[in-house]
Design a protein around this motif. Sequence first.
Motif, short mmCIF file in Angstrom:
data_model
loop_
_atom_site.label_atom_id
_atom_site.label_comp_id
_atom_site.label_asym_id
_atom_site.label_seq_id
_atom_site.Cartn_x
_atom_site.Cartn_y
_atom_site.Cartn_z
N VAL A 120 0.84 -1.21 0.00
CA VAL A 120 0.00 0.00 0.00
C VAL A 120 0.87 1.25 0.00
CG1 VAL A 120 -1.87 1.23 1.17
CG2 VAL A 120 -1.77 -1.27 1.27
N SER A 171 0.61 3.93 -2.91
CA SER A 171 0.19 5.27 -2.47
C SER A 171 1.24 6.30 -2.82
CB SER A 171 -0.06 5.27 -0.96
OG SER A 171 -1.13 4.42 -0.62
N SER A 185 0.92 7.03 -6.41
CA SER A 185 -0.28 7.86 -6.62
C SER A 185 0.02 9.33 -6.33
CB SER A 185 -1.43 7.39 -5.72
OG SER A 185 -1.69 6.02 -5.90
N THR A 229 -4.86 5.88 -7.04
CA THR A 229 -5.52 6.10 -5.75
C THR A 229 -6.55 5.01 -5.49
OG1 THR A 229 -5.22 8.50 -5.85
CG2 THR A 229 -6.96 7.69 -4.41
N SER A 236 -4.63 1.84 -4.65
CA SER A 236 -4.05 1.93 -3.31
C SER A 236 -5.11 1.70 -2.24
CB SER A 236 -3.39 3.30 -3.10
OG SER A 236 -2.41 3.55 -4.07
N THR A 237 -6.26 2.33 -2.42
CA THR A 237 -7.34 2.20 -1.44
C THR A 237 -7.86 0.77 -1.39
OG1 THR A 237 -7.99 4.48 -1.94
CG2 THR A 237 -9.54 3.16 -0.66
N SER A 265 0.28 3.75 5.92
CA SER A 265 -0.65 3.58 4.80
C SER A 265 -1.87 4.48 4.96
CB SER A 265 -1.08 2.11 4.68
OG SER A 265 0.01 1.29 4.35
N LEU A 316 -0.88 8.08 4.24
CA LEU A 316 -0.72 8.32 2.80
C LEU A 316 -2.07 8.39 2.10
CD1 LEU A 316 2.33 5.96 2.10
CD2 LEU A 316 2.34 8.46 2.30
N LEU A 317 -3.01 7.55 2.52
CA LEU A 317 -4.36 7.63 1.96
C LEU A 317 -5.02 8.95 2.34
CD1 LEU A 317 -5.62 3.97 2.55
CD2 LEU A 317 -5.07 5.04 0.36
N LEU A 328 -3.89 11.38 -0.15
CA LEU A 328 -4.48 11.17 -1.46
C LEU A 328 -5.89 11.74 -1.56
CD1 LEU A 328 -3.30 7.51 -2.23
CD2 LEU A 328 -2.59 9.61 -3.39
N SER A 335 -10.35 12.09 4.22
CA SER A 335 -8.94 12.36 4.49
C SER A 335 -8.71 12.60 5.98
CB SER A 335 -8.48 13.58 3.69
OG SER A 335 -7.17 13.96 4.05
#
Length: 325
Positions: free
Chosen positions: A26, A30, A33, A54, A57-58, A98, A101-102, A105, A114
């Motif tokens: 991930v 990420s 991304s 994205t 990654s998610t 992770s 980082l999400l 994104l 977020s």
Amino acid sequence: MKQSETIKHIPSNRLQFFPIMMFAIVMGFSGLSLVFERLEEILFFPTFISSIFTFISTGLFFVILFFYTKKFIKYKEEVKKELSHPIRVNFFAAFSISMLLLSLLYKSSIPNLSHIFFIFGAVVHIFFTFYTIKYWINNNLEMQHSNPAWFIPIVGNIIVPIAGKGFIDDSILYFYFSIGIFFWIILFAIILNRIIFHNQFAPKFMPTLFILIAPPAIGFISYIKLTSSLDFFAHILYSLALFFTILVFVMYKNYINIKFFISWWAFTFPMAAVTLASLLMYDLTSYWFYALLSYILAFITTFVVFLVAKETIKHMFKKEICIME
């Protein structure tokens, strides 16, 4: 039960050995991304590319979280073994990183999501920071246990200010930044001591040398986020990120014949980190050299992520992942 060859139906014996290091996947996607997101903003790349990564990654995050949660429910003892393993314990923080980082994104597209990712990521990460340091203090570790993966739970705190800017007060972000920068210096001295005066890394840990790139690269981005100042210290951080990038490529012969391990994902996020740092440097200076460097590093990062992803899928179908070592 008939064994399936895909990750979607991991048989019980393979679920038992589903490693926490899978969250490094991930981190890799990420990071890629975020690279394409910045390329779209600064160098006018097509806008759909980062959206695709994205989504990937998610999806990967929740698939890996599902299987690791399932492992925790069915095989608690195996999770406890990882939590008490001198090397694997460091990778639990890949889960919280992770989430951070999400958070980055989705910061511009879905701020509420977020914010949720950030809060959970920041809280879980500081927990693993204290847990890991307590583990180091309470156990008799040996020099061969040290490797750049030690940076993940402690130095990983420098990611929090990047994701948290605008969500919480800067004083809290400085708290995280200070922990990360301080322990980066301490842990780097320990790891350099091991590299020079003790046995070399086992082949499976050679990719973790790339992690040396991440602390100064992410530290540079985090410092700019907090201070908005491209000053002397910022230049030091970026220059060190470039130095370590050049160093690991000068040592390319150390990697070309390494058998595939899940640790190959250590190649990916650090490359994304130095690419993001270079893009930020170009954005701040408009100097053509940083634009050229950003293109080169973005190409290498993309190639490395796809290469490691291809090898991961190939070895997954050969049932050489999620097995007892």
